[in-house]
Design a protein around this motif. Structure first.
Motif, short mmCIF file in Angstrom:
data_model
loop_
_atom_site.label_atom_id
_atom_site.label_comp_id
_atom_site.label_asym_id
_atom_site.label_seq_id
_atom_site.Cartn_x
_atom_site.Cartn_y
_atom_site.Cartn_z
N ARG A 6 -38.84 -46.12 3.26
CA ARG A 6 -38.43 -45.27 4.23
C ARG A 6 -38.21 -43.78 3.91
NH1 ARG A 6 -35.76 -45.52 9.40
NH2 ARG A 6 -35.38 -47.95 9.53
N ASP A 7 -37.49 -43.52 2.65
CA ASP A 7 -37.27 -42.02 2.31
C ASP A 7 -38.59 -41.43 1.95
OD1 ASP A 7 -37.20 -44.11 0.08
OD2 ASP A 7 -37.32 -42.37 -1.17
N LEU A 62 -42.57 -36.15 7.00
CA LEU A 62 -41.95 -35.70 8.37
C LEU A 62 -42.06 -34.37 8.61
CD1 LEU A 62 -38.42 -37.74 8.42
CD2 LEU A 62 -40.65 -38.60 9.40
N LEU A 122 -37.58 -33.02 11.23
CA LEU A 122 -36.46 -33.26 10.55
C LEU A 122 -35.36 -32.40 11.24
CD1 LEU A 122 -38.17 -32.64 6.77
CD2 LEU A 122 -36.89 -34.44 7.62
N GLN A 152 -33.76 -34.59 13.77
CA GLN A 152 -33.05 -35.69 13.19
C GLN A 152 -31.51 -35.34 12.76
OE1 GLN A 152 -34.46 -36.92 9.39
NE2 GLN A 152 -35.10 -38.93 10.36
N PRO A 184 -29.79 -38.80 14.66
CA PRO A 184 -30.27 -39.34 13.48
C PRO A 184 -31.18 -40.70 14.15
CG PRO A 184 -27.85 -39.50 13.38
CD PRO A 184 -28.20 -38.29 14.49
N ASN A 189 -34.80 -41.44 13.62
CA ASN A 189 -35.32 -41.70 12.43
C ASN A 189 -36.54 -42.85 12.41
OD1 ASN A 189 -35.83 -41.39 9.71
ND2 ASN A 189 -34.46 -43.18 9.00
N ASP A 190 -36.23 -43.90 13.15
CA ASP A 190 -37.16 -45.13 13.49
C ASP A 190 -38.60 -44.76 14.03
OD1 ASP A 190 -35.34 -46.88 12.32
OD2 ASP A 190 -34.93 -48.12 14.13
#
Length: 327
Positions: free
Chosen positions: A239-240, A244, A249, A252, A256, A259-260
């Motif tokens: 995921r990291d 993006l 970002l 986000q 947050p 993020n999905d």
């Protein structure tokens, strides 16, 4: 009658005068069928997409010119995902009575603009009256050298998983529009005027870098699942490592929960592909610095299934996988 009192055949003639032939198209608009040549040593690619008002788009949100461009790009993206080059496009419209001739002309110009961008030509189609809303059906024909087509079933354990561009921008824009808010401009443009990655797809095929490939239309997890099903494999995603955009970002930081969307949001129209590790350095060195290619995971044995982990290796799978047209 069509918009502005224009009859069907008058509209077709109006369109025909704006379309040109190319090297492969022998006869275009004006006959019962288009007549085309398939280049020697190449295979014909064909794909169809349907866009329905209030299902796939809302005219209150999108300019008709952008809608014409998007109608082409989402279709051409399928050709890019096979490593091919688009040749001809076929457009069928169900036109509501309240659509103005000006709007129809704007839409048509958007279609022709995108065709020019991708080196394709509008070769035919159909029109009829729609009792409710605008219906758009686009079919693209392309070509790929025989033996170089990239399919979904070529991934194998040990292959690396790559994506082009950035993820989640389109889905973030749609989320904000549905909530009655104006999305960041960068995300708004990604949602309404996506770009099919034809050059990258062709390069990956020609260099035989990609073992399997698909475009991301229904979300990263959902579309990777199609590759895994076809190839009989599993995968693990980091995921990291997901690429993006700066706009995503920034958003986000304050929300947050978005993020999905980088994993499950649809309509990115980026390329998702697998490749043996031996090609990793060559992929990073491809001469398209404006279009990043990011390694986001690896293919595993089928028994492992599809897993998402964080930087520490902890599982962090979203509760949903992606868009389903029947749900």
């Amino acid at each position: 009658m069509s918009p502005g009192g224009l009859g069907e055949f008058q509209f077709i003639e109006r369109l025909r005068r704006r379309c040109k032939l190319n090297d492969t198209l022998v006869r275009g608009i004006g006959d019962d069928c288009a007549v085309a040549r398939v280049p020697a040593g190449e295979l014909l690619l064909t794909s169809t997409d349907l866009l329905i008002e209030d299902v796939h788009f809302r005219t209150a949100w999108i300019d008709m010119y952008d809608l014409g461009r998007k109608s082409v790009s989402v279709n051409v993206s399928d050709v890019a995902a096979m490593g091919g080059q688009p040749l001809s496009l076929f457009l069928a419209l169900g036109i509501p009575a309240d659509l103005s001739l000006e709007d129809l002309d704007r839409f048509t110009e958007g279609v022709l603009s995108a065709c020019r961008d991708y080196g394709a030509v509008l070769a035919g189609g159909d029109t009829c009256r729609s009792p409710r809303g605008l219906f758009i059906s686009v079919t693209v024909e392309g070509a790929v050298p025989d033996g170089l087509q990239v399919t979904r079933d070529g991934a194998g354990p040990g292959d690396l998983v790559w994506v082009s561009g950035t993820l989640g921008d389109s889905a973030l824009a749609l989320r904000e529009l549905l909530a009655g808010r104006q999305p960041p401009e960068e995300c708004f443009r990604r949602h309404h005027d996506p770009r099919a990655r034809v050059k990258l797809g062709y390069t990956l095929a020609a260099q035989q870098f990609a073992s399997a490939m698909i475009d991301i239309s229904d979300g990263l997890l959902s579309d990777l699942g199609h590759i895994l099903d076809a190839s009989g494999c599993g995968a693990v995603l980091r995921r990291d490592l997901l690429p993006l955009s700066s706009a995503f970002l920034q958003f986000q930081k304050h929300q947050p929960e978005v993020n999905d969307l980088a994993l499950t949001g649809g309509e990115d129209y980026e390329l998702l592909f697998t490749s043996p590790p031996k090609h990793a350095e060559a992929l990073r060195a491809l001469s398209t610095p404006d279009l990043p290619r990011t390694e986001v995971g690896r293919i595993t044995a089928s028994a492992d299934g599809l897993r998402v982990i964080d930087a520490q290796g902890r599982p962090c799978m979203p509760t949903r996988s992606g868009f389903d047209h029947f749900k």
